[in-house]
Design an enzyme around this catalytic site. Structure first.
Site, short mmCIF file in Angstrom:
data_model
loop_
_atom_site.label_atom_id
_atom_site.label_comp_id
_atom_site.label_asym_id
_atom_site.label_seq_id
_atom_site.Cartn_x
_atom_site.Cartn_y
_atom_site.Cartn_z
N LYS A 1 0.10 4.74 -0.37
CA LYS A 1 -0.48 5.42 0.07
C LYS A 1 -0.04 6.37 -0.54
O LYS A 1 -0.06 6.47 -2.00
CB LYS A 1 -0.30 6.17 1.25
CG LYS A 1 -0.16 4.40 2.81
CD LYS A 1 0.20 4.53 4.12
CE LYS A 1 -0.32 3.30 5.09
NZ LYS A 1 0.26 3.68 5.90
N ASN B 1 1.34 -1.32 -0.38
CA ASN B 1 0.03 -0.02 0.12
C ASN B 1 0.81 1.42 0.22
O ASN B 1 1.57 1.48 0.97
CB ASN B 1 -1.05 0.07 1.57
CG ASN B 1 -1.93 1.21 1.59
OD1 ASN B 1 -2.06 2.34 0.62
ND2 ASN B 1 -2.22 1.58 2.81
N SER C 1 3.90 -1.71 10.09
CA SER C 1 5.31 -1.87 10.29
C SER C 1 5.79 -2.67 10.19
O SER C 1 6.91 -3.97 10.47
CB SER C 1 5.60 -1.56 12.02
OG SER C 1 5.02 -0.12 11.84
N GLY D 1 3.09 2.43 10.65
CA GLY D 1 3.63 3.22 10.84
C GLY D 1 4.67 3.90 11.85
O GLY D 1 5.04 4.86 12.11
N GLU E 1 -6.49 4.98 7.77
CA GLU E 1 -6.47 6.20 7.68
C GLU E 1 -7.90 7.04 6.96
O GLU E 1 -8.03 7.91 7.59
CB GLU E 1 -4.98 6.60 6.61
CG GLU E 1 -3.80 6.39 7.51
CD GLU E 1 -1.94 5.52 6.78
OE1 GLU E 1 -2.16 5.70 5.46
OE2 GLU E 1 -1.68 4.90 7.13
N GLU F 1 -4.92 -5.06 10.78
CA GLU F 1 -3.71 -3.85 11.15
C GLU F 1 -4.11 -3.36 12.34
O GLU F 1 -5.16 -2.01 12.62
CB GLU F 1 -4.06 -2.63 9.99
CG GLU F 1 -3.55 -3.82 8.35
CD GLU F 1 -3.07 -2.64 7.43
OE1 GLU F 1 -2.26 -2.26 7.30
OE2 GLU F 1 -3.74 -1.32 7.20
P1 PGA Z 1 2.95 0.52 7.68
O1 PGA Z 1 1.16 0.35 6.59
O2 PGA Z 1 3.59 -1.08 6.68
O3 PGA Z 1 3.80 1.42 6.98
O4 PGA Z 1 2.77 0.34 8.93
C1 PGA Z 1 0.53 -0.28 7.04
C2 PGA Z 1 -0.74 -0.60 6.10
O5 PGA Z 1 -0.81 0.84 6.69
O6 PGA Z 1 -1.60 -0.64 5.55
#
Ligand code: PGA
Length: 257
Positions: free
Chosen positions: A11, A9, A214, A174, A98, A168
């Site tokens: 983003k 992803n 993460s 993040g 998000e 998640e």
């Molecule tokens: P991240 O995000 O791997 O940066 O923690 C995961 C996600 O939001 O799908």
């Protein structure tokens, strides 16, 4: 055994050039190593077409990060599911934390999007997860139950083949904090048992539940080796080809037994 599924992803990141370079690197390595896992990337909307070109003839699937549930029409600033299909998407991420946190998406809206995506023939990665206060107050299971109940309202067992759930934990997204493999496994097992109660055991056992939060090349193997963790939805680490390919490699090694 459920086939592991690693999805990136991206983003609101990348430029057109970096998006194409990243997609080309992932496609080339997947073509070379032919991992026995499913792989997808979800770039920002403006880069879906160039990334699709970079992925031409690759088994790496193209996905959208979101979409509106309505048919094309007067919805300024929105992207329709038809448009995702038109530019070569096979799947769409729905209900990412998000989207819920910053754009006010409710379980009801998520549910509409899931049904609409299926009507257009797309597969869905449906995201659920609790915030830190919920985990600390032991409310994880009730929060996930509410999200599952609402998000999957009106869904029938026969539709579940087009669904992947991404668990998640919001506190792990993040942040560099990861759920421990044991925490992930316990929560994934809870989700699977919830699905068995809501649908049936065979459908629940066939469903893929990705972990997200993460995930990196160096923790992927431990997480993915958990019996109920069937892949990863990767944010930050999906933006670096060596990291993302490391996660795919970890999944491929586990799939090879
Ligand atoms: P991240 O995000 O791997 O940066 O923690 C995961 C996600 O939001 O799908």
């Amino acid at each position: 055994m459920r086939r592991l599924f690693v999805a990136g992803n991206w983003k609101m990141n990348t430029t057109m050039a970096s998006a194409q370079a990243l997609a080309s690197e992932v496609a080339a390595e997947v073509a070379r190593s032919q991992p026995n896992v499913d792989v997808a990337v979800c770039p920002p909307f403006p880069y879906l077409i160039p990334v699709g070109i970079s992925l031409a003839n690759s088994p790496v699937m193209l996905g959208g990060q979101n979409a509106h549930y309505e048919k094309p029409g007067a919805f300024t600033g929105e992207t329709s599911l038809e448009m995702l299909v038109d530019v070569g998407c096979r799947l769409v991420v729905i209900g990412h934390s998000e989207r819920r946190q910053f754009f006010g998406e409710t379980d009801e809206l998520v549910n509409k999007k899931i049904h609409a995506a299926w009507q257009r023939g797309l597969d869905v990665i449906f995201c659920i997860g609790e915030v830190l206060q919920d985990r600390e107050a032991n409310r994880t299971e009730s929060v996930l139950s509410t999200q599952l109940q609402g998000g999957l309202a009106g869904v029938e067992a026969a539709q579940l083949g087009k669904l992947v759930i991404a668990y998640e934990p919001v506190w792990a997204i993040g942040t560099g904090l990861t759920a421990s493999p044991e925490q992930a496994e316990a929560t994934h097992l809870f989700v699977r048992n919830w699905l068995a109660t809501r649908f049936d055991r065979a459908s629940a056992d066939a469903m893929r539940i990705q972990y997200g939060g993460s995930v990196k090349a160096d923790n992927a193997k431990e997480l993915l080796s958990q019996p109920n963790v069937d892949g990863a939805l990767v944010g930050g680490a999906s933006l670096k080809s060596d990291q993302f390919l490391g996660i795919i490699r970890a999944a491929a090694e586990l799939s090879a037994g």
